[in-house]
Write an enzyme that holds these catalytic residues in place. Structure first.
Site, mmCIF file in Angstrom:
data_model
loop_
_atom_site.group_PDB
_atom_site.id
_atom_site.type_symbol
_atom_site.label_atom_id
_atom_site.label_comp_id
_atom_site.label_asym_id
_atom_site.label_seq_id
_atom_site.Cartn_x
_atom_site.Cartn_y
_atom_site.Cartn_z
ATOM 1 N N ARG A 45 -14.808 -28.559 -21.166
ATOM 2 C CA ARG A 45 -15.446 -29.295 -20.063
ATOM 3 C C ARG A 45 -16.471 -28.434 -19.327
ATOM 4 N NH1 ARG A 45 -15.193 -25.636 -17.373
ATOM 5 N NH2 ARG A 45 -13.521 -24.807 -16.085
ATOM 6 N N GLU A 65 -17.939 -27.711 -6.328
ATOM 7 C CA GLU A 65 -17.483 -26.342 -6.614
ATOM 8 C C GLU A 65 -16.785 -25.752 -5.400
ATOM 9 O OE1 GLU A 65 -16.823 -25.127 -9.770
ATOM 10 O OE2 GLU A 65 -18.899 -25.776 -10.048
ATOM 11 N N HIS A 66 -15.619 -25.177 -5.655
ATOM 12 C CA HIS A 66 -14.756 -24.626 -4.598
ATOM 13 C C HIS A 66 -14.303 -25.737 -3.646
ATOM 14 C CE1 HIS A 66 -14.957 -20.361 -5.643
ATOM 15 N NE2 HIS A 66 -16.192 -20.596 -6.005
ATOM 16 N N ASP A 92 -11.826 -27.951 -4.937
ATOM 17 C CA ASP A 92 -10.501 -28.379 -5.422
ATOM 18 C C ASP A 92 -9.369 -27.909 -4.511
ATOM 19 O OD1 ASP A 92 -10.976 -25.763 -6.253
ATOM 20 O OD2 ASP A 92 -10.004 -26.006 -8.204
ATOM 21 N N GLY A 106 -15.747 -19.985 -19.912
ATOM 22 C CA GLY A 106 -15.788 -20.887 -18.769
ATOM 23 C C GLY A 106 -15.911 -22.355 -19.145
ATOM 24 N N SER A 141 -13.444 -23.841 -20.680
ATOM 25 C CA SER A 141 -12.038 -24.242 -20.700
ATOM 26 C C SER A 141 -11.476 -24.491 -22.100
ATOM 27 C CB SER A 141 -11.792 -25.450 -19.797
ATOM 28 O OG SER A 141 -10.474 -25.348 -19.304
ATOM 29 N N SER A 142 -11.604 -23.476 -22.927
ATOM 30 C CA SER A 142 -10.910 -23.532 -24.219
ATOM 31 C C SER A 142 -9.409 -23.570 -23.991
ATOM 32 C CB SER A 142 -11.288 -22.323 -25.078
ATOM 33 O OG SER A 142 -10.751 -21.133 -24.544
ATOM 34 N N ASP A 159 -9.457 -29.002 -15.195
ATOM 35 C CA ASP A 159 -9.738 -28.815 -16.621
ATOM 36 C C ASP A 159 -8.847 -29.696 -17.486
ATOM 37 O OD1 ASP A 159 -11.155 -26.892 -15.352
ATOM 38 O OD2 ASP A 159 -10.229 -25.179 -16.362
ATOM 39 N N TYR A 217 -11.873 -14.615 -4.612
ATOM 40 C CA TYR A 217 -11.359 -15.983 -4.680
ATOM 41 C C TYR A 217 -10.299 -16.192 -3.596
ATOM 42 C CZ TYR A 217 -9.183 -20.132 -6.710
ATOM 43 O OH TYR A 217 -8.665 -21.381 -6.908
HETATM 44 P P1 ADP Z 1 -11.621 -20.449 -21.003
HETATM 45 O O1 ADP Z 1 -10.564 -21.453 -20.721
HETATM 46 O O2 ADP Z 1 -12.722 -20.482 -19.981
HETATM 47 O O3 ADP Z 1 -12.178 -20.536 -22.377
HETATM 48 P P2 ADP Z 1 -9.414 -18.669 -20.639
HETATM 49 O O4 ADP Z 1 -9.322 -17.211 -20.468
HETATM 50 O O5 ADP Z 1 -8.810 -19.537 -19.606
HETATM 51 O O6 ADP Z 1 -10.954 -19.009 -20.868
HETATM 52 O O7 ADP Z 1 -8.733 -19.095 -22.016
HETATM 53 C C1 ADP Z 1 -9.066 -18.422 -23.205
HETATM 54 C C2 ADP Z 1 -7.785 -18.077 -23.947
HETATM 55 O O8 ADP Z 1 -7.189 -19.272 -24.486
HETATM 56 C C3 ADP Z 1 -8.026 -17.200 -25.157
HETATM 57 O O9 ADP Z 1 -8.053 -15.837 -24.809
HETATM 58 C C4 ADP Z 1 -6.825 -17.546 -26.034
HETATM 59 O O10 ADP Z 1 -5.672 -16.861 -25.588
HETATM 60 C C5 ADP Z 1 -6.615 -19.020 -25.744
HETATM 61 N N1 ADP Z 1 -7.316 -19.854 -26.749
HETATM 62 C C6 ADP Z 1 -8.221 -20.812 -26.501
HETATM 63 N N2 ADP Z 1 -8.649 -21.387 -27.649
HETATM 64 C C7 ADP Z 1 -8.012 -20.775 -28.644
HETATM 65 C C8 ADP Z 1 -8.032 -20.896 -30.071
HETATM 66 N N3 ADP Z 1 -8.823 -21.770 -30.687
HETATM 67 N N4 ADP Z 1 -7.225 -20.075 -30.781
HETATM 68 C C9 ADP Z 1 -6.434 -19.194 -30.174
HETATM 69 N N5 ADP Z 1 -6.382 -19.019 -28.844
HETATM 70 C C10 ADP Z 1 -7.150 -19.792 -28.089
HETATM 71 MG MG MG Z 2 -9.299 -21.450 -19.020
#
Ligand code: ADP
Ligand code: MG
Length: 390
Positions: free
Chosen positions: A31, A37-38, A40, A129, A131-132, A177, A227
């Site tokens: 996302r 921003e700020h 939430d 950033g 939100s993986s 997120d 923060y």
């Molecule tokens: P963001 O959410 O902004 O991408 P975060 O630090 O909150 O950054 O989350 C990243 C972490 O999520 C990675 O370091 C890993 O631990 C986990 N992660 C996300 N996607 C994957 C993936 N495809 N495979 C393995 N770990 C993942």
């Molecule tokens: Mg994250």
């Protein structure tokens, strides 16, 4: 890769990894926050958008019938396992805690799970950033919905995913997120009330506009206390103004009560209160396809974050200045920093026709001015979590 291509990709990779076809496939997007921003943690509003970058997961029952779930990621050397006969707690490898937390959320709801082989792949860049982490948690929960045939209400699913991040990854994140990853809909943004958790889909069906995300690729490691300091200043403002949170004040009321706050805390409050108003106006503007006014609200958000809230940095300001230079006539309506600040990225609202030219220009000018390569992503509002094979 779009979702169709990703589905074919993960199925092929699953076959290579486990020697058979997957039975279930699910995905959830990353996302970007368009505005708010700020706000939430002040019980305010945010308007995030699901992006066309996803975490996709494929699974099949284990061949040996053991009560073990194995998660493999295409980006990680080590598999993460969950032994269903033991109490779940955080464990190595660290990345496995996000899906582990998702499994725990299902078990906590009394859902029975058997052993699984899982493979996941993400086109959301990790740690940028976008939100993986939420994409991974929500994808896990959605995959488990497919596996168990138990549908969870999307709001509950978002909260389950947030709890996974809190309890297993140890990150005290907010709700945005996971909400947008679980509730997003193609062609829509989401207006989220962080106080009540009520959501409204905001249509953005006009194909003539798109969003560009520009990652500055800098992260200024400050003391880390900024923060917490901003949060404390907001709490101080609310306390001195006699309200539960800054959400409960208008800009007029703030001005009448200016004397109750120090100059600094007044400026912090002015950002939050102004930003909540801008966010609500932007949602109306998006609904009405009033792109110039939405763009102006984005620029105003950036100015406020830079001057009143003081969470911007030179690189973010440079991106916004480049956007302003390109301007309306060459296809940019507005631009602002997005995320907590002190680095990270900007989001720009642009004319779809101009995307290629704008992307090139921003990349070149940012490189000239900072010596740094930016990472640039383009997206239209994407769908939230989906089961792709059931
Ligand atoms: P963001 O959410 O902004 O991408 P975060 O630090 O909150 O950054 O989350 C990243 C972490 O999520 C990675 O370091 C890993 O631990 C986990 N992660 C996300 N996607 C994957 C993936 N495809 N495979 C393995 N770990 C993942
Ligand atoms: Mg994250």
């Amino acid at each position: 890769m779009n979702l169709k291509e990703l589905t074919a990709f993960i199925a092929a990779e699953f076959r290579k990894t486990y020697g058979r076809a997957p039975r279930w496939i699910a995905a959830a997007p990353g996302r970007v926050n368009i505005i708010g921003e700020h706000t939430d943690y002040n019980d305010g509003f945010v308007v995030p958008m699901a992006i066309e970058f996803y975490t996709i997961m494929a699974a099949d029952q284990r061949a040996d019938g053991k009560g073990i779930i194995t998660f493999r990621s295409t980006s990680q050397p080590d598999a993460a396992t969950v032994n269903l006969s033991q109490l779940l707690k955080p464990a190595a490898p660290k990345w496995g805690n996000y899906p582990r937390g998702g499994v725990a959320g299902f078990l906590a709801r009394g859902v029975k799970l058997g052993g699984l082989d899982v493979l996941l792949h993400s086109t959301v860049p990790l740690g940028s950033g976008l939100s993986s982490s939420a994409a991974l948690e929500v994808a896990t929960a959605t995959l488990l919905e497919a596996v168990t045939s138990k549908t969870i209400d999307p709001v509950e699913k978002a909260l389950l995913a947030q709890k996974a991040e809190h309890d297993f990854a140890g990150v005290p994140c907010g709700i945005m997120d996971q909400f947008i990853s679980a509730l997003g809909r193609e062609g829509h943004l989401l207006l989220l009330d962080c106080r009540t958790h009520k959501t409204k889909l905001v249509p953005m069906s006009d194909p003539s506009v798109a969003l560009i995300i520009i990652n500055t690729n800098v992260k200024h490691e400050l003391s880390g206390g900024e923060y917490a300091e901003r949060r404390a200043q907001c709490e101080e403002a609310a306390r001195n103004l006699g309200v539960k949170s800054l959400r409960d004040m208008t800009a007029d009321q703030l001005d009448k009560n200016k004397g109750k706050l120090s100059e600094l805390v007044y400026r912090r409050a002015r950002h939050v209160i102004g930003e909540i108003e801008r966010t609500l106006h932007a949602a109306e503007g998006i609904r009405a396809s009033s792109w110039p006014s939405v763009g102006n609200l984005m620029y105003a958000s950036h100015t406020s974050l830079r001057d009143d809230y003081e969470v911007s940095c030179a690189e973010l300001d440079i991106v916004v200045e480049i956007a302003e230079d390109i301007g309306y006539k060459d296809g940019i309506y507005g631009c602002r920093m997005t995320g907590g600040g002190f680095g990270g990225g900007c989001v720009a609202l642009v004319k779809t026709d101009c995307v290629d030219a704008i992307t090139k220009k921003i990349a070149a000018d940012y490189k000239t001015k900072t010596g740094i390569e930016a990472s640039i992503f383009v997206s239209r509002p994407a769908a939230g979590a989906t089961i792709l094979q059931n």
